[in-house]
Design an enzyme around this catalytic site. Structure first.
Site, short mmCIF file in Angstrom:
data_model
loop_
_atom_site.label_atom_id
_atom_site.label_comp_id
_atom_site.label_asym_id
_atom_site.label_seq_id
_atom_site.Cartn_x
_atom_site.Cartn_y
_atom_site.Cartn_z
N ARG A 43 -5.51 3.78 -13.48
CA ARG A 43 -6.97 4.02 -13.42
C ARG A 43 -7.31 5.26 -12.61
O ARG A 43 -8.42 5.75 -12.68
CB ARG A 43 -7.66 2.79 -12.81
CG ARG A 43 -7.60 1.58 -13.72
CD ARG A 43 -8.11 0.34 -13.03
NE ARG A 43 -7.36 0.11 -11.80
CZ ARG A 43 -7.56 -0.93 -10.98
NH1 ARG A 43 -8.49 -1.80 -11.26
NH2 ARG A 43 -6.85 -1.07 -9.88
N LYS A 134 8.12 -8.96 -13.93
CA LYS A 134 8.02 -10.26 -13.26
C LYS A 134 6.90 -10.21 -12.22
O LYS A 134 6.55 -9.11 -11.79
CB LYS A 134 9.34 -10.61 -12.61
CG LYS A 134 9.64 -9.71 -11.39
CD LYS A 134 10.37 -10.42 -10.32
CE LYS A 134 9.99 -9.92 -8.98
NZ LYS A 134 10.80 -10.24 -7.85
N HIS A 164 15.50 -7.50 -13.67
CA HIS A 164 16.50 -6.45 -13.44
C HIS A 164 17.80 -7.00 -12.84
O HIS A 164 18.82 -6.34 -12.88
CB HIS A 164 15.92 -5.32 -12.58
CG HIS A 164 15.70 -5.69 -11.15
ND1 HIS A 164 14.58 -6.35 -10.72
CD2 HIS A 164 16.46 -5.50 -10.05
CE1 HIS A 164 14.66 -6.54 -9.42
NE2 HIS A 164 15.80 -6.04 -8.99
N HIS A 226 15.08 -14.46 -10.70
CA HIS A 226 16.39 -13.84 -10.49
C HIS A 226 17.51 -14.85 -10.23
O HIS A 226 18.56 -14.81 -10.84
CB HIS A 226 16.35 -12.89 -9.29
CG HIS A 226 15.29 -11.84 -9.36
ND1 HIS A 226 15.04 -11.10 -10.50
CD2 HIS A 226 14.42 -11.38 -8.43
CE1 HIS A 226 14.06 -10.24 -10.25
NE2 HIS A 226 13.67 -10.40 -9.00
N LYS A 326 13.63 -13.71 3.74
CA LYS A 326 13.32 -12.35 4.20
C LYS A 326 13.41 -12.30 5.72
O LYS A 326 13.28 -13.32 6.38
CB LYS A 326 11.86 -12.03 3.83
CG LYS A 326 11.67 -11.41 2.47
CD LYS A 326 10.23 -10.92 2.34
CE LYS A 326 9.99 -10.27 1.00
NZ LYS A 326 10.90 -9.17 0.69
P1 NDP Z 1 1.58 -1.48 -7.23
O1 NDP Z 1 0.44 -2.23 -6.67
O2 NDP Z 1 2.31 -0.51 -6.38
O3 NDP Z 1 1.09 -0.67 -8.53
C1 NDP Z 1 0.28 -1.25 -9.51
C2 NDP Z 1 -0.07 -0.19 -10.53
O4 NDP Z 1 -0.94 -0.77 -11.50
C3 NDP Z 1 -0.79 1.02 -9.98
O5 NDP Z 1 -0.37 2.15 -10.72
C4 NDP Z 1 -2.24 0.70 -10.27
O6 NDP Z 1 -2.93 1.95 -10.32
C5 NDP Z 1 -2.10 0.06 -11.62
N1 NDP Z 1 -3.20 -0.81 -12.02
C6 NDP Z 1 -3.73 -1.86 -11.34
N2 NDP Z 1 -4.70 -2.44 -12.07
C7 NDP Z 1 -4.79 -1.73 -13.21
C8 NDP Z 1 -5.60 -1.82 -14.36
N3 NDP Z 1 -6.54 -2.76 -14.51
N4 NDP Z 1 -5.41 -0.93 -15.36
C9 NDP Z 1 -4.48 0.05 -15.24
N5 NDP Z 1 -3.67 0.19 -14.18
C10 NDP Z 1 -3.83 -0.69 -13.18
O7 NDP Z 1 2.56 -2.59 -7.84
P2 NDP Z 1 4.13 -2.43 -8.13
O8 NDP Z 1 4.38 -1.13 -8.78
O9 NDP Z 1 4.88 -2.77 -6.90
O10 NDP Z 1 4.40 -3.65 -9.13
C11 NDP Z 1 4.08 -3.55 -10.51
C12 NDP Z 1 4.74 -4.72 -11.22
O11 NDP Z 1 6.15 -4.62 -11.07
C13 NDP Z 1 4.36 -6.09 -10.67
O12 NDP Z 1 4.29 -6.99 -11.72
C14 NDP Z 1 5.52 -6.42 -9.75
O13 NDP Z 1 5.67 -7.81 -9.61
C15 NDP Z 1 6.67 -5.83 -10.52
N6 NDP Z 1 7.84 -5.52 -9.70
C16 NDP Z 1 7.73 -4.64 -8.66
C17 NDP Z 1 8.83 -4.34 -7.89
C18 NDP Z 1 8.76 -3.36 -6.77
O14 NDP Z 1 9.73 -3.24 -6.03
N7 NDP Z 1 7.66 -2.63 -6.60
C19 NDP Z 1 10.16 -4.96 -8.17
C20 NDP Z 1 10.16 -5.83 -9.32
C21 NDP Z 1 9.04 -6.09 -10.04
P3 NDP Z 1 -4.53 2.07 -10.33
O15 NDP Z 1 -5.00 1.11 -9.29
O16 NDP Z 1 -4.77 3.51 -10.05
O17 NDP Z 1 -4.94 1.71 -11.68
#
Ligand code: NDP
Length: 482
Positions: A43, A134, A164, A226, A326
């Site tokens: 966004r 996940k 993963h 996992h 943790k």
């Molecule tokens: P973050 O909170 O860091 O990032 C979320 C992303 O989603 C941002 O780019 C945010 O950007 C975007 N976003 C949120 N709402 C919307 C929306 N309505 N439309 C479009 N984009 C949106 O989360 P993570 O990257 O850590 O996690 C993402 C997924 O990956 C989760 O499901 C998590 O469980 C999974 N995951 C994460 C791991 C990790 O180590 N980070 C490991 C394993 C799984 P913006 O707000 O600008 O839109």
């Protein structure tokens, strides 16, 4: 192979830490097509240039070991679309292009349902895939609802519910070691194996991830996905092939054989705890409840241990225990298979020690504890044979993205499998929400809550008097990656 990947949530932690480095690792191994295009969507009001510069700095930070031209190639394949994943027009714009696309939902789990609905109306080209991160749902009912949404959008073969851990070489080695060695499978049952412990203890605390972790906790974050997947690889019947149908059918058999715990059993066989203030590696760690963004009212556990039984011919009588925590004093990530004692030791041979097989998950290793001739004549003593594995060429997210782009769903989770995983943990969640299992506490940097079940034997060490044969074995046999 398909050439287009759209990541929804492209400005997030997962993209920075794992997806961009995963793509770069594919590029470095020559496994990414020259025609590959990456569209990042989120966004934020960014343009292509801003996204490329952000991606370059993340690659610098998280994949700095890869050559600059490789990282540059991923960056120059990238473009950006500002899109709300709940808005069908935004979604359609982000996936628009020629040929099939992989739509990767790297989004907060609360948005998965809305994003799938929007994708369903976006006119995805034939042969496209949806990749869902996940946790898949927050309970059995919500996972089933997501499955219904996906089934109305794509065929099951086009849906990748990723985990993963299944793409970790060392996790795959659990199955490989069992099935590729004649000596293992005949003893791989409850007649010979007393217990299996699947442990993921980490010294990492919350590390600023309260927005994701708080309200989720160790059971849903680690065990439900996992660690149950690892249980499946340990306990499954040998599959006919490693193709997606055979592998996933056999995993579902295991999950369906896990005896449902009654609420009272769940109260007796599960523990939950959270960390209080302490020190880890010389750093002060606040109490979990005082971490930024944590709502103590969520009652989130940072440690859990559950004991399960598998009701089938092979496993009845073996105890399976799964543990994850943790902010512990040390990292200990291992599958420990403890064999039963020999039925009889001839007099003069001494006291038998159980054989133990250890699959180190991180760092990757394999150790087998046996008993052999000791230092003194006529005396048996413990011998440990250890193999340290060469790190794999591809990191787990590289492997996983390769499978997505090449349409190999074997290592992703099938819809029924995801629901079976929730079925296993549902009685635990119910027992916890009824208050039958107290929330214990442990200081950050400690071994976990007091009285933690200690039957996971610590690895033998040279200091403890064991005769470690690692070096000899390395020289002779196991320099190859196992
Ligand atoms: P973050 O909170 O860091 O990032 C979320 C992303 O989603 C941002 O780019 C945010 O950007 C975007 N976003 C949120 N709402 C919307 C929306 N309505 N439309 C479009 N984009 C949106 O989360 P993570 O990257 O850590 O996690 C993402 C997924 O990956 C989760 O499901 C998590 O469980 C999974 N995951 C994460 C791991 C990790 O180590 N980070 C490991 C394993 C799984 P913006 O707000 O600008 O839109």
């Amino acid at each position: 192979m398909i050439d287009r990947l759209t990541i929804f949530g492209a400005t997030g932690d997962l993209t920075a830490r794992f997806l961009l480095p995963g793509l770069a690792s594919l590029r470095a191994s020559g496994l990414l097509s020259e025609r590959f295009q990456l569209t990042g969507a989120a966004r934020e009001d960014w343009d292509d240039e801003r996204f490329r510069s952000w991606a370059a700095s993340q690659l610098d930070h998280f994949a700095g070991h890869l050559p600059v031209p490789v990282r540059d190639a991923v960056v120059s394949a990238a473009s950006y679309r500002q899109a709300d994943a709940l808005d069908p027009r935004g979604i359609a714009d982000a996936v628009a292009g020629e040929g099939p696309v992989a739509a990767y939902l790297a989004l907060p789990p609360a948005v998965f349902g809305g994003a799938i609905t929007a994708l369903a109306g976006s006119g995805l080209p034939e042969g496209s895939r949806i990749v869902v991160e996940k946790p898949f749902g927050e309970d059995l009912a919500s996972a089933a609802a997501l499955n219904r949404l996906l089934a109305g959008t794509m065929s099951e073969q086009e849906v990748f519910r990723v985990d993963h851990f299944l793409a970790m070489t060392t996790v795959q080695n659990v199955l490989g070691f069992r099935l590729a060695n004649r000596m293992m499978e005949p003893v791989w049952n409850s007649s010979h194996i007393a217990s299996v412990d699947i442990v993921w203890d980490e010294s990492l605390a919350l590390e600023g991830r309260a927005s994701y972790y708080d309200g989720v906790g160790a059971l849903k974050d680690m065990v439900q996905n996992h660690l149950l997947q690892i249980l499946c690889l340990v306990a499954m019947e040998p599959p006919v092939s490693l193709g997606e149908r055979d592998l996933r059918d056999r995993k579902v058999d295991v999950l369906r054989s896990v005896r449902p715990l009654s609420v009272n059993e769940a109260a007796e066989r599960t523990r939950r705890a959270r960390y209080t203030a302490g020190r880890i590696n010389g750093h002060d760690i606040p109490s979990y409840v005082d971490e930024d963004g944590v709502d103590p009212g969520h009652g989130t556990e940072t440690f859990t241990e559950i004991q399960l039984e598998i009701d089938n011919w092979r496993w009845l009588g073996t105890r399976f225990r799964i543990r994850s925590g943790k902010a512990l004093g040390r990292d200990h990530k291992e599958v420990t298979v403890r064999f039963r004692d020999v039925p009889h030791m001839a007099s003069g041979l001494g006291v038998p020690a159980s054989n133990v097989l250890r699959f180190g998950l991180e760092p990757e290793s394999l150790a087998l504890e046996l008993t052999g001739v000791g230092a003194r004549v006529g005396e048996m003593s413990p011998l440990t044979m250890t193999a340290r594995m060469t790190p794999p060429g591809l990191p787990p997210y590289g492997h996983l993205l390769y499978d997505v782009l090449n349409h190999n769903a074997a290592l992703s989770i099938r819809g029924d499998e995801a629901e079976e995983c929730w079925r296993v943990v549902t009685p635990v969640l119910e027992a916890w929400s009824s208050g039958l299992v107290p929330m214990e506490e442990y200081p950050a940097g400690s071994d976990g809550p007091a009285g933690r079940n200690r039957s996971v034997p610590a690895p033998r060490s040279a200091e403890a008097g064991a005769r470690v044969l690692a070096d000899q074995v390395h020289d002779g046999v196991d320099q190859r990656q196992v």
